[in-house]
Design a protein around this motif. Structure first.
Motif, PDB file in Angstrom:
ATOM      1  N   VAL A 124     154.953  72.543 106.439  1.00  0.00           N
ATOM      2  CA  VAL A 124     154.641  71.169 106.824  1.00  0.00           C
ATOM      3  C   VAL A 124     154.649  71.059 108.346  1.00  0.00           C
ATOM      4  O   VAL A 124     155.594  71.514 109.008  1.00  0.00           O
ATOM      5  N   TYR A 125     153.574  70.521 108.876  1.00  0.00           N
ATOM      6  CA  TYR A 125     153.537  70.123 110.284  1.00  0.00           C
ATOM      7  C   TYR A 125     153.931  68.651 110.319  1.00  0.00           C
ATOM      8  O   TYR A 125     153.353  67.842 109.590  1.00  0.00           O
ATOM      9  N   ALA A 126     154.932  68.317 111.122  1.00  0.00           N
ATOM     10  CA  ALA A 126     155.437  66.945 111.132  1.00  0.00           C
ATOM     11  C   ALA A 126     155.480  66.392 112.555  1.00  0.00           C
ATOM     12  O   ALA A 126     155.903  67.085 113.496  1.00  0.00           O
ATOM     13  N   SER A 127     155.059  65.149 112.695  1.00  0.00           N
ATOM     14  CA  SER A 127     155.071  64.484 113.995  1.00  0.00           C
ATOM     15  C   SER A 127     156.466  64.522 114.613  1.00  0.00           C
ATOM     16  O   SER A 127     157.457  64.164 113.970  1.00  0.00           O
ATOM     17  N   LYS A 128     156.537  64.953 115.864  1.00  0.00           N
ATOM     18  CA  LYS A 128     157.827  64.961 116.552  1.00  0.00           C
ATOM     19  C   LYS A 128     158.331  63.540 116.760  1.00  0.00           C
ATOM     20  O   LYS A 128     159.536  63.295 116.727  1.00  0.00           O
ATOM     21  N   ALA A 202     145.003  65.224 113.541  1.00  0.00           N
ATOM     22  CA  ALA A 202     145.125  63.858 113.007  1.00  0.00           C
ATOM     23  C   ALA A 202     146.536  63.313 113.222  1.00  0.00           C
ATOM     24  O   ALA A 202     146.723  62.127 113.486  1.00  0.00           O
ATOM     25  N   ILE A 203     147.536  64.194 113.118  1.00  0.00           N
ATOM     26  CA  ILE A 203     148.913  63.760 113.397  1.00  0.00           C
ATOM     27  C   ILE A 203     149.025  63.383 114.879  1.00  0.00           C
ATOM     28  O   ILE A 203     149.561  62.333 115.234  1.00  0.00           O
ATOM     29  N   CYS A 208     148.168  60.226 110.701  1.00  0.00           N
ATOM     30  CA  CYS A 208     149.143  60.542 109.653  1.00  0.00           C
ATOM     31  C   CYS A 208     150.368  61.154 110.323  1.00  0.00           C
ATOM     32  O   CYS A 208     150.353  61.404 111.533  1.00  0.00           O
ATOM     33  N   ASP A 209     151.419  61.365 109.528  1.00  0.00           N
ATOM     34  CA  ASP A 209     152.677  61.841 110.098  1.00  0.00           C
ATOM     35  C   ASP A 209     153.004  63.284 109.749  1.00  0.00           C
ATOM     36  O   ASP A 209     153.705  63.970 110.502  1.00  0.00           O
ATOM     37  N   ILE A 210     152.554  63.738 108.574  1.00  0.00           N
ATOM     38  CA  ILE A 210     152.806  65.130 108.178  1.00  0.00           C
ATOM     39  C   ILE A 210     151.542  65.719 107.555  1.00  0.00           C
ATOM     40  O   ILE A 210     150.672  64.996 107.061  1.00  0.00           O
ATOM     41  N   SER A 211     151.478  67.059 107.597  1.00  0.00           N
ATOM     42  CA  SER A 211     150.352  67.736 106.953  1.00  0.00           C
ATOM     43  C   SER A 211     150.813  69.078 106.413  1.00  0.00           C
ATOM     44  O   SER A 211     151.862  69.597 106.814  1.00  0.00           O
ATOM     45  N   LEU A 212     150.001  69.610 105.491  1.00  0.00           N
ATOM     46  CA  LEU A 212     150.243  70.960 104.996  1.00  0.00           C
ATOM     47  C   LEU A 212     149.377  71.923 105.794  1.00  0.00           C
ATOM     48  O   LEU A 212     148.224  71.613 106.105  1.00  0.00           O
ATOM     49  N   ASN A 235     156.419  69.395 114.778  1.00  0.00           N
ATOM     50  CA  ASN A 235     157.409  70.416 114.459  1.00  0.00           C
ATOM     51  C   ASN A 235     156.888  71.242 113.284  1.00  0.00           C
ATOM     52  O   ASN A 235     156.146  70.735 112.438  1.00  0.00           O
ATOM     53  N   VAL A 236     157.283  72.507 113.254  1.00  0.00           N
ATOM     54  CA  VAL A 236     156.976  73.390 112.126  1.00  0.00           C
ATOM     55  C   VAL A 236     158.185  73.358 111.188  1.00  0.00           C
ATOM     56  O   VAL A 236     159.286  73.741 111.582  1.00  0.00           O
ATOM     57  N   LEU A 237     157.961  72.863 109.975  1.00  0.00           N
ATOM     58  CA  LEU A 237     159.078  72.721 109.029  1.00  0.00           C
ATOM     59  C   LEU A 237     158.775  73.497 107.743  1.00  0.00           C
ATOM     60  O   LEU A 237     157.635  73.542 107.293  1.00  0.00           O
ATOM     61  N   PHE A 238     159.804  74.102 107.189  1.00  0.00           N
ATOM     62  CA  PHE A 238     159.634  74.956 106.023  1.00  0.00           C
ATOM     63  C   PHE A 238     160.176  74.297 104.752  1.00  0.00           C
ATOM     64  O   PHE A 238     161.362  74.425 104.456  1.00  0.00           O
ATOM     65  N   PRO A 239     159.328  73.581 104.002  1.00  0.00           N
ATOM     66  CA  PRO A 239     159.808  73.031 102.732  1.00  0.00           C
ATOM     67  C   PRO A 239     160.001  74.166 101.722  1.00  0.00           C
ATOM     68  O   PRO A 239     159.510  75.281 101.945  1.00  0.00           O
ATOM     69  N   THR A 240     160.713  73.863 100.650  1.00  0.00           N
ATOM     70  CA  THR A 240     160.859  74.833  99.557  1.00  0.00           C
ATOM     71  C   THR A 240     160.520  74.129  98.251  1.00  0.00           C
ATOM     72  O   THR A 240     160.423  72.899  98.210  1.00  0.00           O
ATOM     73  N   PHE A 241     160.336  74.893  97.203  1.00  0.00           N
ATOM     74  CA  PHE A 241     160.315  74.294  95.874  1.00  0.00           C
ATOM     75  C   PHE A 241     161.756  73.955  95.535  1.00  0.00           C
ATOM     76  O   PHE A 241     162.686  74.625  96.000  1.00  0.00           O
ATOM     77  N   GLU A 242     161.953  72.907  94.700  1.00  0.00           N
ATOM     78  CA  GLU A 242     163.316  72.505  94.338  1.00  0.00           C
ATOM     79  C   GLU A 242     164.099  73.672  93.755  1.00  0.00           C
ATOM     80  O   GLU A 242     165.292  73.812  93.970  1.00  0.00           O
ATOM     81  N   ASN A 243     163.399  74.479  92.974  1.00  0.00           N
ATOM     82  CA  ASN A 243     164.065  75.613  92.336  1.00  0.00           C
ATOM     83  C   ASN A 243     163.516  76.945  92.850  1.00  0.00           C
ATOM     84  O   ASN A 243     163.429  77.923  92.124  1.00  0.00           O
ATOM     85  N   GLY A 244     163.145  76.974  94.124  1.00  0.00           N
ATOM     86  CA  GLY A 244     162.581  78.213  94.668  1.00  0.00           C
ATOM     87  C   GLY A 244     162.607  78.212  96.179  1.00  0.00           C
ATOM     88  O   GLY A 244     163.397  77.501  96.798  1.00  0.00           O
ATOM     89  N   GLY A 245     161.719  79.003  96.774  1.00  0.00           N
ATOM     90  CA  GLY A 245     161.673  79.127  98.228  1.00  0.00           C
ATOM     91  C   GLY A 245     160.402  78.529  98.803  1.00  0.00           C
ATOM     92  O   GLY A 245     159.759  77.675  98.181  1.00  0.00           O
ATOM     93  N   THR A 246     160.057  78.975  99.999  1.00  0.00           N
ATOM     94  CA  THR A 246     158.861  78.504 100.698  1.00  0.00           C
ATOM     95  C   THR A 246     157.636  79.298 100.226  1.00  0.00           C
ATOM     96  O   THR A 246     157.700  80.522 100.089  1.00  0.00           O
ATOM     97  N   HIS A 247     156.561  78.559  99.975  1.00  0.00           N
ATOM     98  CA  HIS A 247     155.348  79.185  99.433  1.00  0.00           C
ATOM     99  C   HIS A 247     154.700  80.121 100.456  1.00  0.00           C
ATOM    100  O   HIS A 247     154.416  79.706 101.577  1.00  0.00           O
TER     101      HIS A 247
END
Ligand code: FE
Length: 334
Positions: A124-128, A202-203, A208-212, A235-247
């Motif tokens: 996820v790219y997220a607006s600072k 676009a952010i 918009c505020d976040i993107s994939l 910011n560069v942010l690393f989401p995970t799956f609820e029951n896993g890791g980052t894709h």
């Protein structure tokens, strides 16, 4: 007798190119990524490397050329494209101790039809300015109404999105994934459009505020005079799956079914997974090398660490059709 001698001489002439020390590549990857590697390979082995850089139609071309194809190796990104080549019958299995020792099991076909060379994470790219990093947690959370009108993304039918949706199906099943996809769609600030970098733009522009997006695009933007502003707004942010890791997904290589220079092709594959070549290749596009003991470049490491989701890439390839169907069912791009 004379015609016979001539025929023999002609046969030798025709045979000569096939006997030359060379290897032929078809590549969807950019010249600036491959050139340092092909040069180093030629220097180390004396084997000449010929590359055809293609924009599309690689599998169709290989099928049309059949057994006469000059190509020995294909270079591409994304498990879906590697799997498509395998499904089309234009690859052949390759195994070697060097490949097995350097490529983790998760990143190659069990039968050796394709071998991963680098990984990239879908993050996820997220607006600072508008997003606190702690707000970005899981991929599942992207369907939460708190993101309403705040998400930008590229097309749902793009391979990068399809692979993420396939991973979601693996983790939660089809029903839950359809609901999630609808939720993400409901949160979009605009219809899916453009590439991964266009979302960061676009952010930056406040749409918009976040993107994939894939990790390496951060590196690319930071090295582009026009795009550096976009990169610095997120910011560069690393989401995970609820029951896993980052894709994560891969870039990879496969040997063609026709491979006229099979021995040289194998040498090139083994060269590409050597720690030295791995770092050159990965650093050239801000990706992650996969051979044991190798490290990403300092810029990439600066984005933070993450645990890669352990969904097998073959599983993702197998769920691709289901993922695409869900994307169409919720009319994600509509
Ligand atoms: Fe890309």
């Amino acid at each position: 007798m004379v015609p016979r001698i001539t025929a023999t001489a002609l046969a030798l002439c025709l045979a000569a190119p096939a006997m030359a020390q060379e290897v032929n590549l078809y590549s969807y990857r950019q010249p600036e990524l491959l050139k340092p590697l092909t040069d180093a390979f030629t220097e180390a082995t004396g084997i000449k490397v010929n590359v055809a850089y293609l924009e599309k139609g690689m599998v169709e071309r290989l099928k049309a050329e059949g057994r006469r194809s000059p190509a020995d190796l294909i270079f591409t990104v994304d498990i879906s494209r590697l799997a498509a080549a395998v499904d089309a019958g234009v690859t052949q299995p390759v195994t070697s101790d060097v490949l097995t020792a350097n490529v983790p099991a998760a990143y190659h076909d069990p039968d050796g039809q394709w071998w991963g060379l680098t990984t990239r994470a879908r993050i996820v790219y997220a607006s600072k300015d508008r997003v606190d990093p702690s707000e970005v947690t899981t991929y599942e959370d992207l369907a939460d109404p708190k993101w309403k009108g705040r998400i930008c993304t590229r097309s749902g039918t793009h391979d990068y999105t399809v692979a993420l949706v396939a991973a979601m199906i693996h983790h939660h099943g089809e029903e839950a994934t359809r609901t999630w996809l609808q939720g993400v769609k409901d949160n979009l600030a605009r219809k899916p459009q453009g590439n991964d970098r266009a979302q960061v733009k676009a952010i930056w522009a406040g749409e918009c505020d976040i993107s994939l997006g894939n990790t390496y695009y951060m590196g690319q933007m930071l090295n582009d005079p026009e795009q550096i502003e976009w990169a610095n707004s997120v910011n560069v942010l690393f989401p995970t799956f609820e029951n896993g890791g980052t894709h994560v997904n891969i870039s990879g290589v496969a040997m063609t079914a026709a491979a006229p220079n099979k021995d040289n092709a194998l040498k090139m594959m083994e060269f590409l997974v050597s720690p030295e070549a791995q770092e050159v290749y990965a650093h050239a596009n801000y990706e992650y090398p996969i051979a044991p003991g190798t490290e990403a470049d300092d810029l990439v490491k600066g984005w933070g660490t993450f645990t890669a989701d352990d969904t097998n890439l073959m599983t993702l390839a197998g769920l691709r059709e289901d993922a695409l169907r869900l994307v169409e069912e919720v009319d994600f791009d509509g």
